[in-house]
Design a protein around this motif. Sequence first.
Motif, PDB file in Angstrom:
ATOM      1  N   UNK A  11      38.713 -16.126  14.152  1.00 18.11           N
ATOM      2  CA  UNK A  11      37.071 -16.027  13.737  1.00 18.11           C
ATOM      3  C   UNK A  11      36.850 -17.256  14.144  1.00 18.11           C
ATOM      4  N   UNK A  12      35.527 -17.293  14.462  1.00 19.02           N
ATOM      5  CA  UNK A  12      34.763 -18.849  14.056  1.00 19.02           C
ATOM      6  C   UNK A  12      34.079 -19.154  12.899  1.00 19.02           C
ATOM      7  N   UNK A  13      33.898 -20.294  13.213  1.00 16.11           N
ATOM      8  CA  UNK A  13      33.658 -21.143  11.935  1.00 16.11           C
ATOM      9  C   UNK A  13      32.478 -20.350  10.771  1.00 16.11           C
ATOM     10  N   UNK A  14      31.280 -19.883  11.864  1.00 14.07           N
ATOM     11  CA  UNK A  14      30.296 -19.669  10.680  1.00 14.07           C
ATOM     12  C   UNK A  14      30.118 -18.577  10.494  1.00 14.07           C
ATOM     13  N   UNK A  15      31.710 -17.566  10.535  1.00 15.17           N
ATOM     14  CA  UNK A  15      32.413 -16.693   9.969  1.00 15.17           C
ATOM     15  C   UNK A  15      33.066 -16.389   8.580  1.00 15.17           C
ATOM     16  N   UNK A  16      33.258 -17.823   9.037  1.00 11.60           N
ATOM     17  CA  UNK A  16      34.340 -18.035   7.711  1.00 11.60           C
ATOM     18  C   UNK A  16      33.409 -18.754   6.154  1.00 11.60           C
ATOM     19  N   UNK A  17      34.254 -18.399   5.702  1.00 10.54           N
ATOM     20  CA  UNK A  17      33.878 -19.102   4.153  1.00 10.54           C
ATOM     21  C   UNK A  17      35.820 -19.569   4.037  1.00 10.54           C
ATOM     22  N   UNK A  18      35.632 -20.973   3.144  1.00  3.36           N
ATOM     23  CA  UNK A  18      36.763 -21.947   2.811  1.00  3.36           C
ATOM     24  C   UNK A  18      36.788 -21.582   1.707  1.00  3.36           C
ATOM     25  N   UNK A  19      38.489 -21.319   1.486  1.00  2.00           N
ATOM     26  CA  UNK A  19      38.276 -21.674  -0.223  1.00  2.00           C
ATOM     27  C   UNK A  19      39.158 -22.440  -0.650  1.00  2.00           C
ATOM     28  N   UNK A  20      39.317 -23.675  -1.016  1.00  6.40           N
ATOM     29  CA  UNK A  20      40.653 -24.434  -1.722  1.00  6.40           C
ATOM     30  C   UNK A  20      40.234 -25.425  -2.663  1.00  6.40           C
ATOM     31  N   UNK A  21      41.763 -26.208  -3.078  1.00  2.64           N
ATOM     32  CA  UNK A  21      41.336 -27.014  -4.078  1.00  2.64           C
ATOM     33  C   UNK A  21      41.368 -26.440  -5.449  1.00  2.64           C
ATOM     34  N   UNK A  65      29.570 -13.875   6.630  1.00 10.35           N
ATOM     35  CA  UNK A  65      30.412 -14.452   6.185  1.00 10.35           C
ATOM     36  C   UNK A  65      31.365 -13.341   5.869  1.00 10.35           C
ATOM     37  N   UNK A  66      32.252 -12.928   6.710  1.00 13.04           N
ATOM     38  CA  UNK A  66      33.503 -11.782   6.022  1.00 13.04           C
ATOM     39  C   UNK A  66      34.832 -12.454   6.451  1.00 13.04           C
ATOM     40  N   UNK A  67      35.070 -13.665   6.126  1.00 13.53           N
ATOM     41  CA  UNK A  67      36.689 -13.737   6.509  1.00 13.53           C
ATOM     42  C   UNK A  67      36.143 -15.327   5.185  1.00 13.53           C
ATOM     43  N   UNK A  68      37.784 -15.041   4.666  1.00 20.65           N
ATOM     44  CA  UNK A  68      38.243 -16.382   4.209  1.00 20.65           C
ATOM     45  C   UNK A  68      39.248 -17.197   4.111  1.00 20.65           C
ATOM     46  N   UNK A  69      39.309 -17.993   4.703  1.00 24.74           N
ATOM     47  CA  UNK A  69      40.241 -18.914   4.746  1.00 24.74           C
ATOM     48  C   UNK A  69      41.102 -20.078   3.494  1.00 24.74           C
ATOM     49  N   UNK A  70      42.778 -20.227   2.965  1.00 24.55           N
ATOM     50  CA  UNK A  70      42.979 -20.720   2.510  1.00 24.55           C
ATOM     51  C   UNK A  70      44.383 -21.465   3.201  1.00 24.55           C
ATOM     52  N   UNK A  71      44.509 -22.610   2.245  1.00 23.33           N
ATOM     53  CA  UNK A  71      45.880 -23.554   2.566  1.00 23.33           C
ATOM     54  C   UNK A  71      46.869 -22.997   1.150  1.00 23.33           C
ATOM     55  N   UNK A  72      47.644 -22.240   1.336  1.00 23.19           N
ATOM     56  CA  UNK A  72      48.366 -22.298   0.591  1.00 23.19           C
ATOM     57  C   UNK A  72      50.018 -23.269   0.881  1.00 23.19           C
TER      58      UNK A  72
END
Length: 253
Positions: A108-118, A146-153
């Motif tokens: 997905x494009x950047x503007x469709x994503x909510x980044x969740x981190x830390x 913005x339907x997508x959530x992105x995480x680093x795990x």
Amino acid sequence: SNVSSLEELREFGLKPMSVLRAINFYFIKTEEDYQKVLALRKIAHEADDNFSTDHVSDEDMGDIYDAESRILVGSYRGEIVTTARIRFNTLDEPLEHEAHITWPSSLPRRDQIIEVSRAANHPEFRHGDLLIGLFQFIAATCRHEKPYFLIGSWPKMVDFYKKLGFQETGLSHGEPLWKEDQKILIVDALPTLLGKNVGPIYWNVAWRIVSEHMISNGVLEPTGIDKIRLRVYKAFGPITRLITFLRQRPRRA
């Protein structure tokens, strides 16, 4: 309770079903709260032995993305015990992970994503539903644009996130501060709230309350098939509560 932490309550031989009723979630606004967030991040990562060096300060837990994000916290009796960083991207702003990898056009494009981190939980408040509550609060911010959530795990948490509906992107990267590489996962939140990409038990545990809230407020509009699926999933509610009770039931030591 008059105890200072979940772990202290367990030391008395009690295992509460939930801690969420005692937690106050909010977005930080003061420098004092931000310093507490940095301290909590350090405490959490030290407990998990994530650092590649012994010389880490609270200030090392912050970066430029903190100033560009909203920082969510949960507090118990005035002390911050959980936190996560939420970043709402535009099409022209690189994702946080793009400092280390190239973002593929197939995702997905950047503007469709909510980044969740830390994301960080205090060690004395773990093995309960605090992390679930954190993601429930975050999921309630999801919208169609913005339907997508992105995480680093960390690798050990990947299976847990996959049970919540996250999918592996095949991307990962490391940073000098950490021992292990982060694996990048993504979830299409709105279908997941309607029971897609997630099993009925974990839907009831994590997403049911958010799904019902968003449907009642018109944010989610289930189709006929969605309504049938949700009816079936809700039938698993008593089983979910029984499993939760058996795992977390209060008992004397």
